[in-house]
Design an enzyme around this catalytic site. Structure first.
Site, PDB file in Angstrom:
ATOM      1  N   PRO A  97     -86.820  67.524  -8.075  1.00 35.06           N
ATOM      2  CA  PRO A  97     -87.324  66.368  -8.824  1.00 35.06           C
ATOM      3  C   PRO A  97     -87.565  66.633 -10.307  1.00 35.06           C
ATOM      4  O   PRO A  97     -88.036  67.697 -10.682  1.00 35.06           O
ATOM      5  CB  PRO A  97     -88.640  66.035  -8.106  1.00 35.06           C
ATOM      6  CG  PRO A  97     -89.006  67.251  -7.344  1.00 35.06           C
ATOM      7  CD  PRO A  97     -87.714  67.919  -6.992  1.00 35.06           C
ATOM      8  N   ASN A  98     -87.223  65.632 -11.082  1.00 35.54           N
ATOM      9  CA  ASN A  98     -87.452  65.568 -12.533  1.00 35.54           C
ATOM     10  C   ASN A  98     -86.492  66.433 -13.359  1.00 35.54           C
ATOM     11  O   ASN A  98     -86.505  66.375 -14.579  1.00 35.54           O
ATOM     12  CB  ASN A  98     -88.915  65.918 -12.882  1.00 35.54           C
ATOM     13  CG  ASN A  98     -89.888  65.030 -12.126  1.00 35.54           C
ATOM     14  OD1 ASN A  98     -89.738  63.810 -12.131  1.00 35.54           O
ATOM     15  ND2 ASN A  98     -90.863  65.610 -11.442  1.00 35.54           N
ATOM     16  N   ARG A 154     -87.360  66.347 -21.170  1.00 32.16           N
ATOM     17  CA  ARG A 154     -88.651  66.490 -20.491  1.00 32.16           C
ATOM     18  C   ARG A 154     -89.399  67.718 -21.011  1.00 32.16           C
ATOM     19  O   ARG A 154     -88.899  68.840 -20.903  1.00 32.16           O
ATOM     20  CB  ARG A 154     -88.338  66.677 -19.007  1.00 32.16           C
ATOM     21  CG  ARG A 154     -89.496  67.088 -18.174  1.00 32.16           C
ATOM     22  CD  ARG A 154     -89.042  67.559 -16.798  1.00 32.16           C
ATOM     23  NE  ARG A 154     -90.198  67.832 -15.996  1.00 32.16           N
ATOM     24  CZ  ARG A 154     -90.217  68.665 -14.974  1.00 32.16           C
ATOM     25  NH1 ARG A 154     -89.119  69.291 -14.596  1.00 32.16           N
ATOM     26  NH2 ARG A 154     -91.322  68.863 -14.311  1.00 32.16           N
ATOM     27  N   TYR A 183     -89.658  73.488 -21.128  1.00 32.66           N
ATOM     28  CA  TYR A 183     -88.373  73.676 -20.439  1.00 32.66           C
ATOM     29  C   TYR A 183     -87.185  73.827 -21.380  1.00 32.66           C
ATOM     30  O   TYR A 183     -86.060  74.049 -20.914  1.00 32.66           O
ATOM     31  CB  TYR A 183     -88.131  72.502 -19.474  1.00 32.66           C
ATOM     32  CG  TYR A 183     -89.207  72.395 -18.415  1.00 32.66           C
ATOM     33  CD1 TYR A 183     -89.362  73.389 -17.459  1.00 32.66           C
ATOM     34  CD2 TYR A 183     -90.080  71.307 -18.387  1.00 32.66           C
ATOM     35  CE1 TYR A 183     -90.366  73.303 -16.501  1.00 32.66           C
ATOM     36  CE2 TYR A 183     -91.078  71.209 -17.427  1.00 32.66           C
ATOM     37  CZ  TYR A 183     -91.211  72.212 -16.490  1.00 32.66           C
ATOM     38  OH  TYR A 183     -92.201  72.137 -15.535  1.00 32.66           O
ATOM     39  N   ASN A 229     -83.548  75.384  -7.836  1.00 33.68           N
ATOM     40  CA  ASN A 229     -84.783  75.076  -8.560  1.00 33.68           C
ATOM     41  C   ASN A 229     -85.403  73.873  -7.857  1.00 33.68           C
ATOM     42  O   ASN A 229     -84.985  72.738  -8.068  1.00 33.68           O
ATOM     43  CB  ASN A 229     -84.511  74.758 -10.029  1.00 33.68           C
ATOM     44  CG  ASN A 229     -85.814  74.573 -10.797  1.00 33.68           C
ATOM     45  OD1 ASN A 229     -86.882  74.383 -10.187  1.00 33.68           O
ATOM     46  ND2 ASN A 229     -85.757  74.627 -12.111  1.00 33.68           N
ATOM     47  N   ALA A 255     -91.286  70.700  -8.403  1.00 34.74           N
ATOM     48  CA  ALA A 255     -92.647  70.680  -7.850  1.00 34.74           C
ATOM     49  C   ALA A 255     -92.677  70.844  -6.329  1.00 34.74           C
ATOM     50  O   ALA A 255     -93.718  71.214  -5.765  1.00 34.74           O
ATOM     51  CB  ALA A 255     -93.343  69.386  -8.261  1.00 34.74           C
ATOM     52  N   GLU A 259     -84.578  81.262  -5.396  1.00 33.81           N
ATOM     53  CA  GLU A 259     -85.450  80.269  -6.047  1.00 33.81           C
ATOM     54  C   GLU A 259     -85.497  80.563  -7.548  1.00 33.81           C
ATOM     55  O   GLU A 259     -85.739  81.707  -7.946  1.00 33.81           O
ATOM     56  CB  GLU A 259     -86.853  80.384  -5.432  1.00 33.81           C
ATOM     57  CG  GLU A 259     -87.865  79.403  -5.987  1.00 33.81           C
ATOM     58  CD  GLU A 259     -89.247  79.604  -5.373  1.00 33.81           C
ATOM     59  OE1 GLU A 259     -89.371  79.779  -4.142  1.00 33.81           O
ATOM     60  OE2 GLU A 259     -90.228  79.610  -6.148  1.00 33.81           O
ATOM     61  N   HIS A 315     -86.982  79.214 -11.404  1.00 38.37           N
ATOM     62  CA  HIS A 315     -87.802  78.349 -12.259  1.00 38.37           C
ATOM     63  C   HIS A 315     -87.533  78.682 -13.716  1.00 38.37           C
ATOM     64  O   HIS A 315     -87.486  79.874 -14.078  1.00 38.37           O
ATOM     65  CB  HIS A 315     -89.297  78.535 -11.967  1.00 38.37           C
ATOM     66  CG  HIS A 315     -89.626  78.243 -10.557  1.00 38.37           C
ATOM     67  ND1 HIS A 315     -89.659  76.966 -10.068  1.00 38.37           N
ATOM     68  CD2 HIS A 315     -89.865  79.068  -9.513  1.00 38.37           C
ATOM     69  CE1 HIS A 315     -89.928  77.011  -8.775  1.00 38.37           C
ATOM     70  NE2 HIS A 315     -90.050  78.268  -8.413  1.00 38.37           N
ATOM     71  N   ARG A 338     -98.783  79.470 -15.689  1.00 39.11           N
ATOM     72  CA  ARG A 338     -99.175  78.064 -15.819  1.00 39.11           C
ATOM     73  C   ARG A 338    -100.351  77.733 -14.890  1.00 39.11           C
ATOM     74  O   ARG A 338    -101.071  78.631 -14.464  1.00 39.11           O
ATOM     75  CB  ARG A 338     -97.931  77.191 -15.574  1.00 39.11           C
ATOM     76  CG  ARG A 338     -96.823  77.490 -16.608  1.00 39.11           C
ATOM     77  CD  ARG A 338     -95.608  76.617 -16.399  1.00 39.11           C
ATOM     78  NE  ARG A 338     -95.933  75.205 -16.589  1.00 39.11           N
ATOM     79  CZ  ARG A 338     -95.126  74.212 -16.230  1.00 39.11           C
ATOM     80  NH1 ARG A 338     -93.948  74.474 -15.664  1.00 39.11           N
ATOM     81  NH2 ARG A 338     -95.492  72.968 -16.427  1.00 39.11           N
TER      82      ARG A 338
END
Ligand code: DQA
Length: 143
Positions: free
Chosen positions: A9-10, A17, A22, A74, A77, A98, A100, A107
């Protein structure tokens, strides 16, 4: 060999964004660079993005039952929330890395836990968009 770069998502908004977190590269830029790297090794690369958990799960099973040799994932969330994606990855043989873009450990505390990392080959976090290439290189050199 064929690899799937899956994005949750996103991530279709990359480039627009929160660029301070990012960066300015878009998913199309990432796809172009990954395809070029795959081609150097005579491999193929497919990129998909969805904002929907069930769609991501369906694509992982399609990859498992199809001709995909590794997934660069990726999960956005869903990393921090999805038992369903964890169960899916735990139940397939296709290896998943995975990725990111940001360093999730630097964070908010809710980003420090990944439901998925324990069932993935490994986790790459905080290397920016280079993390996708690092994951693909790992597959290209080991599968
Ligand atoms: C992310 C990190 C996640 O915590 C976040 O929800 C994202 C992007 C990353 O690439 O840094 O959507 O997966």
């Amino acid at each position: 060999m064929k690899y799937l770069c899956l994005n949750g998502p996103n991530l279709q908004r990359l480039g627009k964004r929160e660029p301070d977190i990012y960066g300015h590269e878009t998913l199309a830029d990432i796809e172009r660079d990954l395809r070029a790297l795959a081609a150097e090794f005579g491999a193929e690369l497919e990129l998909k993005q969805s904002n929907h958990e069930g769609q991501l799960i369906d694509w992982i099973y399609e990859a498992e039952d199809g001709d995909i040799d590794g997934i660069i994932f990726n999960p956005g969330a869903y990393t921090h929330t999805s038992v369903a994606l964890r169960d899916c990855i735990a139940g397939v043989e296709v290896p998943v890395i995975e990725v990111h873009i940001s360093n999730v450990h630097k964070r908010e505390a809710f980003r420090h836990h990944s439901y998925l990392a324990p069932v993935c080959v490994g986790q790459i976090t905080g290397l920016g968009t280079f993390g996708y290439q690092a994951a693909l290189r790992m597959f290209l050199q080991t599968t």
